[in-house]
Design a protein around this motif. Sequence first.
Motif, PDB file in Angstrom:
ATOM      1  N   ALA A  12       0.812  -1.213   0.000  1.00  0.00           N
ATOM      2  CA  ALA A  12       0.000   0.000   0.000  1.00  0.00           C
ATOM      3  C   ALA A  12       0.847   1.265   0.000  1.00  0.00           C
ATOM      4  O   ALA A  12       0.307   2.367  -0.034  1.00  0.00           O
ATOM      5  N   THR A  13       2.185   1.120   0.037  1.00  0.00           N
ATOM      6  CA  THR A  13       3.071   2.275   0.091  1.00  0.00           C
ATOM      7  C   THR A  13       3.753   2.494  -1.255  1.00  0.00           C
ATOM      8  O   THR A  13       3.947   1.542  -2.022  1.00  0.00           O
ATOM      9  N   PRO A  14       4.137   3.731  -1.591  1.00  0.00           N
ATOM     10  CA  PRO A  14       4.853   3.998  -2.843  1.00  0.00           C
ATOM     11  C   PRO A  14       6.148   3.180  -2.911  1.00  0.00           C
ATOM     12  O   PRO A  14       6.917   3.149  -1.943  1.00  0.00           O
ATOM     13  N   SER A  15       6.367   2.523  -4.035  1.00  0.00           N
ATOM     14  CA  SER A  15       7.485   1.587  -4.147  1.00  0.00           C
ATOM     15  C   SER A  15       8.150   1.716  -5.510  1.00  0.00           C
ATOM     16  O   SER A  15       7.507   2.067  -6.510  1.00  0.00           O
ATOM     17  N   ILE A  16       9.447   1.427  -5.541  1.00  0.00           N
ATOM     18  CA  ILE A  16      10.172   1.308  -6.805  1.00  0.00           C
ATOM     19  C   ILE A  16      11.009   0.037  -6.767  1.00  0.00           C
ATOM     20  O   ILE A  16      11.413  -0.418  -5.695  1.00  0.00           O
ATOM     21  N   ALA A  17      11.254  -0.539  -7.938  1.00  0.00           N
ATOM     22  CA  ALA A  17      12.065  -1.752  -8.018  1.00  0.00           C
ATOM     23  C   ALA A  17      12.732  -1.806  -9.388  1.00  0.00           C
ATOM     24  O   ALA A  17      12.125  -1.406 -10.391  1.00  0.00           O
ATOM     25  N   PRO A  18      13.979  -2.297  -9.454  1.00  0.00           N
ATOM     26  CA  PRO A  18      14.627  -2.486 -10.755  1.00  0.00           C
ATOM     27  C   PRO A  18      14.017  -3.673 -11.472  1.00  0.00           C
ATOM     28  O   PRO A  18      13.532  -4.622 -10.852  1.00  0.00           O
ATOM     29  N   ILE A  19      14.035  -3.625 -12.794  1.00  0.00           N
ATOM     30  CA  ILE A  19      13.532  -4.726 -13.617  1.00  0.00           C
ATOM     31  C   ILE A  19      14.724  -5.316 -14.355  1.00  0.00           C
ATOM     32  O   ILE A  19      15.404  -4.622 -15.120  1.00  0.00           O
ATOM     33  N   SER A  20      14.990  -6.565 -14.115  1.00  0.00           N
ATOM     34  CA  SER A  20      16.195  -7.197 -14.653  1.00  0.00           C
ATOM     35  C   SER A  20      15.971  -7.761 -16.053  1.00  0.00           C
ATOM     36  O   SER A  20      14.843  -7.882 -16.522  1.00  0.00           O
ATOM     37  N   HIS A  21      17.068  -8.090 -16.703  1.00  0.00           N
ATOM     38  CA  HIS A  21      17.091  -8.777 -18.004  1.00  0.00           C
ATOM     39  C   HIS A  21      16.500  -7.940 -19.139  1.00  0.00           C
ATOM     40  O   HIS A  21      15.994  -8.503 -20.118  1.00  0.00           O
ATOM     41  N   ARG A  22      16.585  -6.642 -19.055  1.00  0.00           N
ATOM     42  CA  ARG A  22      15.998  -5.814 -20.109  1.00  0.00           C
ATOM     43  C   ARG A  22      17.079  -5.252 -21.018  1.00  0.00           C
ATOM     44  O   ARG A  22      18.137  -4.805 -20.569  1.00  0.00           O
ATOM     45  N   GLY A  23      16.810  -5.294 -22.320  1.00  0.00           N
ATOM     46  CA  GLY A  23      17.676  -4.686 -23.318  1.00  0.00           C
ATOM     47  C   GLY A  23      17.024  -3.437 -23.887  1.00  0.00           C
ATOM     48  O   GLY A  23      15.793  -3.306 -23.867  1.00  0.00           O
ATOM     49  N   ILE A  24      17.847  -2.516 -24.393  1.00  0.00           N
ATOM     50  CA  ILE A  24      17.345  -1.264 -24.965  1.00  0.00           C
ATOM     51  C   ILE A  24      17.984  -1.054 -26.335  1.00  0.00           C
ATOM     52  O   ILE A  24      19.213  -1.132 -26.478  1.00  0.00           O
ATOM     53  N   LEU A  25      17.157  -0.791 -27.336  1.00  0.00           N
ATOM     54  CA  LEU A  25      17.624  -0.417 -28.666  1.00  0.00           C
ATOM     55  C   LEU A  25      17.266   1.037 -28.943  1.00  0.00           C
ATOM     56  O   LEU A  25      16.182   1.494 -28.575  1.00  0.00           O
ATOM     57  N   GLU A  78      12.437  -1.099 -25.484  1.00  0.00           N
ATOM     58  CA  GLU A  78      12.799  -1.972 -24.364  1.00  0.00           C
ATOM     59  C   GLU A  78      12.223  -3.363 -24.602  1.00  0.00           C
ATOM     60  O   GLU A  78      11.049  -3.498 -24.974  1.00  0.00           O
ATOM     61  N   TYR A  79      13.032  -4.391 -24.331  1.00  0.00           N
ATOM     62  CA  TYR A  79      12.611  -5.767 -24.581  1.00  0.00           C
ATOM     63  C   TYR A  79      13.337  -6.702 -23.618  1.00  0.00           C
ATOM     64  O   TYR A  79      14.298  -6.315 -22.946  1.00  0.00           O
ATOM     65  N   ASP A  80      12.883  -7.955 -23.543  1.00  0.00           N
ATOM     66  CA  ASP A  80      13.540  -8.970 -22.726  1.00  0.00           C
ATOM     67  C   ASP A  80      14.764  -9.470 -23.493  1.00  0.00           C
ATOM     68  O   ASP A  80      14.634 -10.054 -24.573  1.00  0.00           O
ATOM     69  N   ALA A  81      15.944  -9.251 -22.903  1.00  0.00           N
ATOM     70  CA  ALA A  81      17.189  -9.544 -23.611  1.00  0.00           C
ATOM     71  C   ALA A  81      17.721 -10.947 -23.352  1.00  0.00           C
ATOM     72  O   ALA A  81      18.804 -11.292 -23.837  1.00  0.00           O
ATOM     73  N   ARG A  82      16.980 -11.771 -22.605  1.00  0.00           N
ATOM     74  CA  ARG A  82      17.459 -13.125 -22.356  1.00  0.00           C
ATOM     75  C   ARG A  82      17.435 -13.959 -23.633  1.00  0.00           C
ATOM     76  O   ARG A  82      16.573 -13.777 -24.486  1.00  0.00           O
ATOM     77  N   ILE A 197       2.543 -10.257 -10.804  1.00  0.00           N
ATOM     78  CA  ILE A 197       1.773 -11.499 -10.684  1.00  0.00           C
ATOM     79  C   ILE A 197       0.428 -11.203 -10.041  1.00  0.00           C
ATOM     80  O   ILE A 197      -0.624 -11.667 -10.503  1.00  0.00           O
ATOM     81  N   LEU A 198       0.428 -10.423  -8.949  1.00  0.00           N
ATOM     82  CA  LEU A 198      -0.818 -10.130  -8.241  1.00  0.00           C
ATOM     83  C   LEU A 198      -1.798  -9.345  -9.100  1.00  0.00           C
ATOM     84  O   LEU A 198      -3.011  -9.404  -8.898  1.00  0.00           O
ATOM     85  N   LEU A 199      -1.277  -8.596 -10.090  1.00  0.00           N
ATOM     86  CA  LEU A 199      -2.144  -7.852 -10.999  1.00  0.00           C
ATOM     87  C   LEU A 199      -2.431  -8.627 -12.284  1.00  0.00           C
ATOM     88  O   LEU A 199      -3.137  -8.139 -13.160  1.00  0.00           O
ATOM     89  N   GLY A 200      -1.873  -9.835 -12.407  1.00  0.00           N
ATOM     90  CA  GLY A 200      -2.151 -10.666 -13.577  1.00  0.00           C
ATOM     91  C   GLY A 200      -1.492 -10.185 -14.840  1.00  0.00           C
ATOM     92  O   GLY A 200      -2.090 -10.257 -15.916  1.00  0.00           O
ATOM     93  N   VAL A 201      -0.226  -9.723 -14.749  1.00  0.00           N
ATOM     94  CA  VAL A 201       0.472  -9.143 -15.907  1.00  0.00           C
ATOM     95  C   VAL A 201       1.631 -10.039 -16.325  1.00  0.00           C
ATOM     96  O   VAL A 201       2.673 -10.079 -15.653  1.00  0.00           O
ATOM     97  N   PRO A 202       1.508 -10.769 -17.435  1.00  0.00           N
ATOM     98  CA  PRO A 202       2.641 -11.532 -17.959  1.00  0.00           C
ATOM     99  C   PRO A 202       3.648 -10.610 -18.632  1.00  0.00           C
ATOM    100  O   PRO A 202       3.290  -9.556 -19.170  1.00  0.00           O
ATOM    101  N   GLU A 203       4.914 -11.019 -18.599  1.00  0.00           N
ATOM    102  CA  GLU A 203       5.966 -10.172 -19.179  1.00  0.00           C
ATOM    103  C   GLU A 203       7.178 -11.021 -19.533  1.00  0.00           C
ATOM    104  O   GLU A 203       7.630 -11.851 -18.751  1.00  0.00           O
ATOM    105  N   GLY A 204       7.728 -10.800 -20.720  1.00  0.00           N
ATOM    106  CA  GLY A 204       9.001 -11.386 -21.085  1.00  0.00           C
ATOM    107  C   GLY A 204       8.951 -12.882 -21.362  1.00  0.00           C
ATOM    108  O   GLY A 204       7.902 -13.526 -21.382  1.00  0.00           O
TER     109      GLY A 204
END
Length: 360
Positions: A12-25, A78-82, A197-204
């Motif tokens: 319930a609090t403002p949060s930030i987190a890094p997102i790993s495995h991302r590539g940028i073109l 931005e894309y999944d670089a794995r 996951i809790l919001l039901g959002v698939p990614e990568g």
Amino acid sequence: MPPPILHALLRATPSIAPISHRGILSINGSQSTEFLNGLVASSVRKPPQSQFSAILHPQGRVMYDIFLYATNEGYLLEYDARTSEAPPLLAYMKRHVLRSKVKIRSVTDEFDVWSAWGSEADRNLETQRDWLWARSGAVEPIWTGSSNWPWGSQNHVIHDRRAVGMGRRLLVRKGDMPQEATSHDILSSDEYLLHRILLGVPEGTPDILPMYAFPMDSNLDVMGALDFRKGCYVGQELTVRTYHTGVIRKRIFPVIIRNLNTTSHELSPVLFGEHSDIKAVSANTDRQGPRPRGTGKLLSSHGGVGLALLRLEHVAGVEKGDLELKLEVADGDKLSRWSIHPWRPDWWPQDTPPSSEITS
């Protein structure tokens, strides 16, 4: 709505987190908009605008789910670089340049990707979305609550409209911290995984398996990545045909994972292998008739919850109490058994649309 057992996991609090495995073109040049419009599954128009989209295989399978950040020079993609079975994205896009006035280069070593959510400003970004249904079961969000572009126009920032509550996606210079670090809780990449996951959002690649996943099965329509009315682009033929004449039989759902070998109702910290089979079995041992056909797949998981690709008929059977979903995991000589409980997030469209909303 997430089951009550998950309420403690929702921050319930403002949060930030890094997102790993991302590539940028970096994609620049006078024809960069036209170039991208011929490759991605949503409409890319001038002037450049940020958005969420996907790059499809000619046979309509997903290769990459992507974010496009509009810049003064063109776009950052931005894309999944794995490593996966999809062709490396930089080489794939360069093969399509031909004589276009476009320059593409990797700038992955210049940027980090972060997610920010939970602040009052993030909540104010949410505007009303309505839903447009096709007879196939495909669903599109219609942004009706504001005249502004739903994905935002701020440099290096995207309003993450894939789901209500996702917040914002931030490109930050490599090694720097987002400015929100002074006012938000700084979390780990695993906490971002739990958030989506809790919001039901698939990614990568773990959730949208490159070269195998279909866009509507992966909820890319619901999340606003597809335009079914734009002109020719790679993968259009099968996608549009499915929209108009096909039937959506699978979707990715958030799920609770419980151990059947214990009576505890606590969520399990066990880490599961990706793409484990989920089987549907009858909840009534006296039931006669054929066994449920097909299986589901467990995708990303964390802390007793996960995302799973499930047959809609299986989910309907679970909701009626006719079926149960089971997962078996081999641990050496032992076999552990788990139950899978899907749910529908609050922000999802209604299960059955009014007939007046269905398009032909």
